[in-house]
Design a protein around this motif. Structure first.
Motif, PDB file in Angstrom:
ATOM      1  N   VAL A 135       0.718  -1.012   0.170  1.00 29.67           N
ATOM      2  CA  VAL A 135       0.092  -0.008   0.093  1.00 29.67           C
ATOM      3  C   VAL A 135       1.013   1.113   0.518  1.00 29.67           C
ATOM      4  O   VAL A 135       0.285   2.276   0.326  1.00 29.67           O
ATOM      5  CB  VAL A 135      -1.337  -0.038   1.149  1.00 29.67           C
ATOM      6  CG1 VAL A 135      -2.023  -0.974   1.302  1.00 29.67           C
ATOM      7  CG2 VAL A 135      -0.738  -0.032   2.377  1.00 29.67           C
ATOM      8  N   LYS A 138      -0.311   5.016  -0.586  1.00 27.99           N
ATOM      9  CA  LYS A 138      -1.669   4.812  -0.795  1.00 27.99           C
ATOM     10  C   LYS A 138      -2.200   5.732   0.055  1.00 27.99           C
ATOM     11  O   LYS A 138      -1.642   4.742   1.370  1.00 27.99           O
ATOM     12  CB  LYS A 138      -2.278   3.624  -0.754  1.00 27.99           C
ATOM     13  CG  LYS A 138      -2.085   3.068  -2.343  1.00 27.99           C
ATOM     14  CD  LYS A 138      -2.740   3.804  -3.413  1.00 27.99           C
ATOM     15  CE  LYS A 138      -4.104   3.620  -3.279  1.00 27.99           C
ATOM     16  NZ  LYS A 138      -5.271   4.691  -4.021  1.00 27.99           N
ATOM     17  N   SER A 140      -5.288   6.276   0.735  1.00 25.52           N
ATOM     18  CA  SER A 140      -6.128   5.933   2.019  1.00 25.52           C
ATOM     19  C   SER A 140      -6.836   4.450   1.333  1.00 25.52           C
ATOM     20  O   SER A 140      -6.070   4.127   0.075  1.00 25.52           O
ATOM     21  CB  SER A 140      -7.778   6.538   1.503  1.00 25.52           C
ATOM     22  OG  SER A 140      -7.786   6.883   0.226  1.00 25.52           O
ATOM     23  N   TYR A 141      -7.407   3.277   1.669  1.00 25.06           N
ATOM     24  CA  TYR A 141      -7.470   2.135   1.568  1.00 25.06           C
ATOM     25  C   TYR A 141      -8.145   1.275   2.314  1.00 25.06           C
ATOM     26  O   TYR A 141      -8.747   1.607   3.614  1.00 25.06           O
ATOM     27  CB  TYR A 141      -6.182   1.405   0.926  1.00 25.06           C
ATOM     28  CG  TYR A 141      -5.104   0.870   1.573  1.00 25.06           C
ATOM     29  CD1 TYR A 141      -5.185   0.345   2.427  1.00 25.06           C
ATOM     30  CD2 TYR A 141      -4.060   2.207   2.351  1.00 25.06           C
ATOM     31  CE1 TYR A 141      -4.300   0.814   3.724  1.00 25.06           C
ATOM     32  CE2 TYR A 141      -2.660   2.018   3.127  1.00 25.06           C
ATOM     33  CZ  TYR A 141      -3.259   1.733   4.741  1.00 25.06           C
ATOM     34  OH  TYR A 141      -2.267   1.288   5.060  1.00 25.06           O
ATOM     35  N   VAL A 232     -10.043  -6.457  -1.192  1.00 26.02           N
ATOM     36  CA  VAL A 232      -9.613  -4.880  -2.000  1.00 26.02           C
ATOM     37  C   VAL A 232     -10.584  -4.027  -2.274  1.00 26.02           C
ATOM     38  O   VAL A 232     -10.982  -4.393  -3.062  1.00 26.02           O
ATOM     39  CB  VAL A 232      -8.807  -4.916  -1.772  1.00 26.02           C
ATOM     40  CG1 VAL A 232      -7.438  -3.537  -2.844  1.00 26.02           C
ATOM     41  CG2 VAL A 232      -7.298  -6.042  -1.696  1.00 26.02           C
ATOM     42  N   TYR A 234     -10.503  -0.239  -3.071  1.00 24.91           N
ATOM     43  CA  TYR A 234      -9.562   0.396  -3.909  1.00 24.91           C
ATOM     44  C   TYR A 234      -9.490   2.324  -3.186  1.00 24.91           C
ATOM     45  O   TYR A 234      -8.845   3.293  -2.888  1.00 24.91           O
ATOM     46  CB  TYR A 234      -9.323   0.822  -5.354  1.00 24.91           C
ATOM     47  CG  TYR A 234      -8.451   1.580  -5.807  1.00 24.91           C
ATOM     48  CD1 TYR A 234      -6.871   0.741  -6.000  1.00 24.91           C
ATOM     49  CD2 TYR A 234      -8.646   2.567  -5.932  1.00 24.91           C
ATOM     50  CE1 TYR A 234      -6.176   1.200  -6.343  1.00 24.91           C
ATOM     51  CE2 TYR A 234      -7.317   3.789  -6.637  1.00 24.91           C
ATOM     52  CZ  TYR A 234      -5.648   2.858  -7.114  1.00 24.91           C
ATOM     53  OH  TYR A 234      -5.006   3.686  -7.250  1.00 24.91           O
ATOM     54  N   CYS A 235     -11.317   2.752  -3.037  1.00 22.51           N
ATOM     55  CA  CYS A 235     -11.304   3.977  -2.793  1.00 22.51           C
ATOM     56  C   CYS A 235     -11.158   4.574  -3.285  1.00 22.51           C
ATOM     57  O   CYS A 235     -10.245   5.397  -3.780  1.00 22.51           O
ATOM     58  CB  CYS A 235     -10.830   4.222  -0.970  1.00 22.51           C
ATOM     59  SG  CYS A 235     -10.733   3.022   0.252  1.00 22.51           S
ATOM     60  N   ILE A 245      -2.466  -0.368  -5.900  1.00 25.10           N
ATOM     61  CA  ILE A 245      -2.235  -1.605  -5.129  1.00 25.10           C
ATOM     62  C   ILE A 245      -1.496  -2.580  -5.516  1.00 25.10           C
ATOM     63  O   ILE A 245      -1.953  -3.078  -6.591  1.00 25.10           O
ATOM     64  CB  ILE A 245      -3.786  -1.417  -4.336  1.00 25.10           C
ATOM     65  CG1 ILE A 245      -3.927  -0.661  -3.252  1.00 25.10           C
ATOM     66  CG2 ILE A 245      -2.874  -3.040  -3.538  1.00 25.10           C
ATOM     67  CD1 ILE A 245      -5.428  -0.428  -2.696  1.00 25.10           C
TER      68      ILE A 245
END
Length: 251
Positions: A135, A138, A140-141, A232, A234-235, A245
């Motif tokens: 991540v 990233k 956010s996730y 998962v 991804y947001c 990701i």
């Protein structure tokens, strides 16, 4: 008499072939801090039916005893039939990014249609299963595990009651375990690689900072009634981050 001996010999060879096939199908891969190690069982040449049957029974017991201590560490392959239409997968289905436009994909019954999420190809109903995901970059996730019967269509509430065991990195930079009561996980340095461990028999899903080799949170005392899949989210609202990701091979 000769015919009986030939039949016994044929039965013995068939039993040995079945055992060898079972060992191949249930190859034990143990995850340690340093590496994934593969163990191979070498079969001695059997002398008699009774000796081989005794060896077979002993080996079965050893496999059963080690099962509870074995962690199957594997790279997760994502299922494109579950990916929400704005999710774009790499050619090998191990990397997740997003598409600015809704992709023209079949309306598969397993597909998420609102939440920008995807599941792993394989679900698990036994054993201790471990996977890792990068991540890095990233902001956010949402990662974790989802049950086979968990909702895929429409907006949804993520919780163990609804078949989701997940960790969220929100826009405020908080790591939250989404349990019946959300739990904020303290950290000094944002993790770059997360490890998720399913212990089906124990009824537990644990999340680790794989880079630091440290435990972050565990969902304990769970009752799994169907297969459990890697999950998962991804947001997609994070449109400024083009970083994918990536699913990793633990090691």
């Amino acid at each position: 008499m000769q015919q009986q001996l030939r039949e016994k010999d044929a039965n013995l060879k068939q039993l040995q072939q079945q055992l060898e096939q079972q060992i191949r199908e249930n190859s034990l891969v143990l995850f340690s801090r340093a590496e994934c190690r593969e163990f191979t069982v070498v079969l001695p040449p059997p002398k008699t039916n009774d000796a081989f049957l005794s060896f077979f029974s002993d080996l079965q017991n050893r496999l059963s005893n080690v099962e509870d201590k074995t962690i199957y560490a594997r790279q997760v392959i994502l299922d494109p039939n579950t990916a929400q239409p704005r999710i774009a997968l790499s050619a090998d289905n191990t990397s997740i990014s997003t598409s600015e436009e809704i992709q023209n994909v079949p309306d598969h019954p397993s597909r998420f249609d609102v939440v920008p999420a995807v599941l792993g190809t394989n679900g698990f109903s036994t054993g201790r299963q471990y996977w890792e995901v990068s991540v890095a970059g990233k902001p956010s996730y949402q990662l974790g595990r989802a049950s086979e019967s968990a909702q895929r269509k429409g907006s949804m509430v993520f919780s163990p009651t609804n078949g989701f065991w997940t960790l969220v990195m929100n826009k405020q930079g908080q790591l939250i375990a989404v349990n019946r009561k959300p739990f904020i996980i303290p950290f000094q340095t944002q993790p770059l690689t997360l490890g998720i461990l399913l212990d089906h028999k124990k009824g537990q899903i644990s999340i680790y900072n794989a880079g630091a080799r440290s435990h972050m949170y565990s969902f304990v005392g769970q009752r799994f009634t169907d297969k459990i899949y890697p999950f998962v989210n991804y947001c997609v609202e994070d449109v400024e981050s083009l970083t994918p990701i990536v699913l990793l091979c633990p090691g």
